[in-house]
Enzyme design. Structure first.
Site, short mmCIF file in Angstrom:
data_model
loop_
_atom_site.label_atom_id
_atom_site.label_comp_id
_atom_site.label_asym_id
_atom_site.label_seq_id
_atom_site.Cartn_x
_atom_site.Cartn_y
_atom_site.Cartn_z
N THR A 1 3.04 1.96 10.01
CA THR A 1 4.05 1.04 9.46
C THR A 1 3.44 0.03 8.50
O THR A 1 4.17 -0.62 7.75
CB THR A 1 4.71 0.24 10.60
OG1 THR A 1 3.69 -0.57 11.20
CG2 THR A 1 5.33 1.14 11.64
N ASP B 1 -14.31 -1.49 8.40
CA ASP B 1 -15.17 -0.32 8.59
C ASP B 1 -16.50 -0.48 7.84
O ASP B 1 -17.56 -0.13 8.35
CB ASP B 1 -14.47 0.95 8.10
CG ASP B 1 -13.40 1.42 9.09
OD1 ASP B 1 -13.41 0.94 10.24
OD2 ASP B 1 -12.58 2.27 8.71
#
Ligand code: PRP
Ligand code: URA
Length: 209
Positions: A108, A203
């Site tokens: 989403t 990340d």
């Protein structure tokens, strides 16, 4: 409407280019983010108030200036915001640090809050919300709402890179919040990544994925 400041200091821009480079590995990426955060802390504190004091040098007494004691709070948005905390604290060691844990649902793109811990006196502090990326703006917008709900009165937002969509959302929802950036990029792609951006900040900072 809040102002948008893009720090164009050559050292910030030079280091940001290496941060963007996909060939920059985790160690160097983390070090560069730390350095840029420190340089941005220098820029964002330009308007801190000073007060007169007196100092005795080895030569004589002199009038001098010290910070007028404005209380600062840093609020990194977990997890990528953590990468900017140490760099900022090198220049603002007395700042207290609150944490807002949010992640962006990959489907989403809406932020989900999972953690919040703030200094008890946030209403008295000049809060700097920090996150490397302002993409759709959902995370920063929610974090700022959370802080206001808990009494925060003075909030700034500091990010490495923003997309126009994120800036627009924060300006619309929080006209009292100024935004400080190292770069304002072109757009978002279909996955909500900033273009050209730097990829996934969390990340790359923590070596995940
Ligand atoms: C990234 C980034 C911001 C957010 C920006 O976090 O650090 O918090 O996305 O996107 P938005 O403006 O569209 O909300 P992410 O959700 O990937 O979590 P992480 O920091 O834990 O990796
Ligand atoms: N979050 C990131 O880490 N990078 C982006 O480009 C957008 C959101």
């Amino acid at each position: 409407m809040g102002n948008v400041f893009v720090f164009d200091h050559p050292l910030i821009q030079h280091k940001l280019t290496h941060i963007r480079d996909k060939n920059t590995g985790t160690k160097e990426f983390r070090e560069l983010v730390d350095e840029v955060a420190m340089l941005m802390a220098f820029e964002i504190t330009r308007d801190l108030p000073l007060q007169e004091t007196e100092v005795e040098t080895p030569v004589t007494k002199a009038k001098a200036k010290v910070l007028a004691g404005k209380k600062i709070g840093l609020v990194p948005i977990l997890r990528a915001g953590l990468g900017m905390v140490d760099g900022m604290r090198k220049l603002i060691p007395a700042a207290k640090v609150g944490h807002v844990g949010l992640y962006r649902d990959p489907e989403t793109l809406k932020p989900v809050e999972y953690y919040i811990k703030l200094p008890s006196d946030i209403e008295e502090r000049e809060l700097i919300v920090i996150d490397p990326m302002l993409a759709t703006g959902g995370s920063a917008n929610d974090a700022i709402h959370s802080l206001k709900k808990r009494g925060a009165k003075h909030i700034r937002l500091m990010c490495l890179i923003a997309a126009p969509e994120g800036v627009e959302l924060v300006q619309k929802e929080h006209p009292d919040v100024d935004i400080y950036l190292a770069a304002l990029d072109e757009k978002l792609d279909e996955r909500g990544y900033i273009v050209p951006g730097l990829g996934d900040a969390g990340d790359r900072l923590f070596g995940t994925k």
